[in-house]
Design a protein around this motif. Sequence first.
Motif, mmCIF file in Angstrom:
data_model
loop_
_atom_site.group_PDB
_atom_site.id
_atom_site.type_symbol
_atom_site.label_atom_id
_atom_site.label_comp_id
_atom_site.label_asym_id
_atom_site.label_seq_id
_atom_site.Cartn_x
_atom_site.Cartn_y
_atom_site.Cartn_z
ATOM 1 N N THR A 144 1.031 -1.192 -0.010
ATOM 2 C CA THR A 144 0.018 -0.077 0.070
ATOM 3 C C THR A 144 0.702 1.158 -0.007
ATOM 4 N N SER A 145 0.328 2.166 -0.509
ATOM 5 C CA SER A 145 0.927 3.591 -0.263
ATOM 6 C C SER A 145 -0.256 4.711 -0.100
ATOM 7 N N GLY A 146 0.081 5.607 0.646
ATOM 8 C CA GLY A 146 -0.972 6.440 0.634
ATOM 9 C C GLY A 146 -1.748 6.193 2.105
ATOM 10 N N THR A 147 -2.786 6.773 2.305
ATOM 11 C CA THR A 147 -3.688 6.703 3.439
ATOM 12 C C THR A 147 -5.088 6.565 3.037
ATOM 13 N N ILE A 148 -6.032 5.959 4.045
ATOM 14 C CA ILE A 148 -7.410 5.765 3.950
ATOM 15 C C ILE A 148 -8.123 6.580 5.027
ATOM 16 N N ALA A 149 -9.257 7.002 4.988
ATOM 17 C CA ALA A 149 -9.860 7.548 6.022
ATOM 18 C C ALA A 149 -11.404 6.793 6.300
ATOM 19 N N ALA A 150 -11.322 6.296 7.652
ATOM 20 C CA ALA A 150 -12.390 5.653 8.023
ATOM 21 C C ALA A 150 -13.377 6.456 8.641
ATOM 22 N N SER A 151 -14.779 6.079 7.966
ATOM 23 C CA SER A 151 -15.974 6.985 8.320
ATOM 24 C C SER A 151 -16.941 5.719 8.866
ATOM 25 N N ILE A 152 -17.394 5.768 9.974
ATOM 26 C CA ILE A 152 -18.448 4.880 10.422
ATOM 27 C C ILE A 152 -19.581 5.554 10.787
ATOM 28 N N THR A 153 -21.043 5.088 10.115
ATOM 29 C CA THR A 153 -22.164 5.840 10.181
ATOM 30 C C THR A 153 -22.923 4.990 11.144
ATOM 31 N N GLY A 154 -23.895 5.857 11.707
ATOM 32 C CA GLY A 154 -24.835 4.960 12.722
ATOM 33 C C GLY A 154 -24.201 5.242 14.127
ATOM 34 N N ALA A 155 -24.949 4.394 15.102
ATOM 35 C CA ALA A 155 -24.544 4.673 16.410
ATOM 36 C C ALA A 155 -23.251 4.303 16.849
ATOM 37 N N ASN A 156 -22.313 3.677 15.936
ATOM 38 C CA ASN A 156 -21.004 3.310 16.359
ATOM 39 C C ASN A 156 -20.089 4.375 15.812
ATOM 40 N N THR A 157 -18.795 4.205 16.446
ATOM 41 C CA THR A 157 -17.721 5.361 15.938
ATOM 42 C C THR A 157 -16.279 4.437 15.918
ATOM 43 N N ALA A 158 -15.660 4.858 15.007
ATOM 44 C CA ALA A 158 -14.180 4.265 14.880
ATOM 45 C C ALA A 158 -13.448 5.128 16.070
ATOM 46 N N THR A 159 -12.740 4.474 17.041
ATOM 47 C CA THR A 159 -12.064 5.074 17.920
ATOM 48 C C THR A 159 -10.559 4.905 17.880
ATOM 49 N N GLY A 160 -10.129 4.184 17.009
ATOM 50 C CA GLY A 160 -8.646 4.059 16.777
ATOM 51 C C GLY A 160 -7.912 4.634 15.707
ATOM 52 N N ASN A 161 -6.819 4.660 15.548
ATOM 53 C CA ASN A 161 -6.146 5.019 14.423
ATOM 54 C C ASN A 161 -6.223 4.046 13.002
ATOM 55 N N VAL A 162 -6.288 4.587 11.959
ATOM 56 C CA VAL A 162 -6.157 3.602 10.789
ATOM 57 C C VAL A 162 -4.813 3.140 10.739
ATOM 58 N N VAL A 163 -4.428 1.898 10.781
ATOM 59 C CA VAL A 163 -3.047 1.352 10.552
ATOM 60 C C VAL A 163 -2.872 0.675 9.335
ATOM 61 N N ASP A 164 -1.839 0.966 8.438
ATOM 62 C CA ASP A 164 -1.423 0.477 7.364
ATOM 63 C C ASP A 164 -0.572 -0.771 7.596
ATOM 64 N N ASN A 165 -0.738 -1.927 7.346
ATOM 65 C CA ASN A 165 -0.344 -3.125 7.784
ATOM 66 C C ASN A 165 0.691 -3.438 6.802
ATOM 67 N N ALA A 166 0.935 -2.682 5.585
ATOM 68 C CA ALA A 166 1.845 -2.818 4.657
ATOM 69 C C ALA A 166 2.002 -4.156 3.915
ATOM 70 N N ASN A 167 0.676 -4.681 3.728
ATOM 71 C CA ASN A 167 0.637 -5.703 2.988
ATOM 72 C C ASN A 167 -0.987 -5.709 2.151
ATOM 73 N N GLY A 168 -1.132 -4.300 1.964
ATOM 74 C CA GLY A 168 -2.301 -4.150 1.325
ATOM 75 C C GLY A 168 -3.615 -3.856 1.990
ATOM 76 N N THR A 169 -3.445 -4.324 3.388
ATOM 77 C CA THR A 169 -4.548 -4.211 4.383
ATOM 78 C C THR A 169 -4.269 -2.962 5.388
ATOM 79 N N TYR A 170 -5.455 -2.427 5.621
ATOM 80 C CA TYR A 170 -5.551 -1.454 6.854
ATOM 81 C C TYR A 170 -6.476 -2.066 7.941
ATOM 82 N N THR A 171 -6.164 -1.625 9.028
ATOM 83 C CA THR A 171 -7.075 -1.896 10.060
ATOM 84 C C THR A 171 -7.402 -0.765 10.905
ATOM 85 N N VAL A 172 -8.603 -0.668 11.649
ATOM 86 C CA VAL A 172 -9.042 0.400 12.186
ATOM 87 C C VAL A 172 -10.311 -0.192 13.409
ATOM 88 N N THR A 173 -9.823 0.217 14.575
ATOM 89 C CA THR A 173 -10.663 -0.429 15.773
ATOM 90 C C THR A 173 -11.735 0.455 15.941
#
Length: 173
Positions: A144-173
Amino acid sequence: AVANFLVEAFGGGALGTQTAGTSFNIRLTARDANNNTVTAFTGAGNTAQISSTGTLSAGSGTTAAFTNGVLVSHAVTITNTGSWTITATRTAGTQTGTSVNFSVNPGAASAAQTTASVPAGTGGAVTTITVQAKDAFGNNRTATSGTIAASITGANTATGNVVDNANGTYTVT
């Protein structure tokens, strides 16, 4: 007489690493049993059929006519990733030639094809969402290169940072 075809890169030699969905040119040479160019293979009717072990989105089917045993440039496009070959088969015969294996890597990340997965049954709990970057053809990006923005809609929210796993995936808590 034509015994086989040499399938190589436009400028000669082995096909290098390509990018999914990006056109590249190949060169075809009609050869005799001693691998000499058959210069009489020229003009109307002296063509080849192009196929590949990869998925050709452009360039399959009948080529233009050869000139003095050579088709200097034929454009092809492969849309799936992996290690592939390209084969030329004489249109009015059975003679063939196959390129050496070459790699096709994914193209640029596409927001429309990128996927997110959320574990089932985790409502109300802390959950890790995984985003798989994909190119425009649905091929998984392995880097991967660059960044992504996480946007959660509804009653829940994303509380963690977006993590680039350097293998084509990103994770957010």
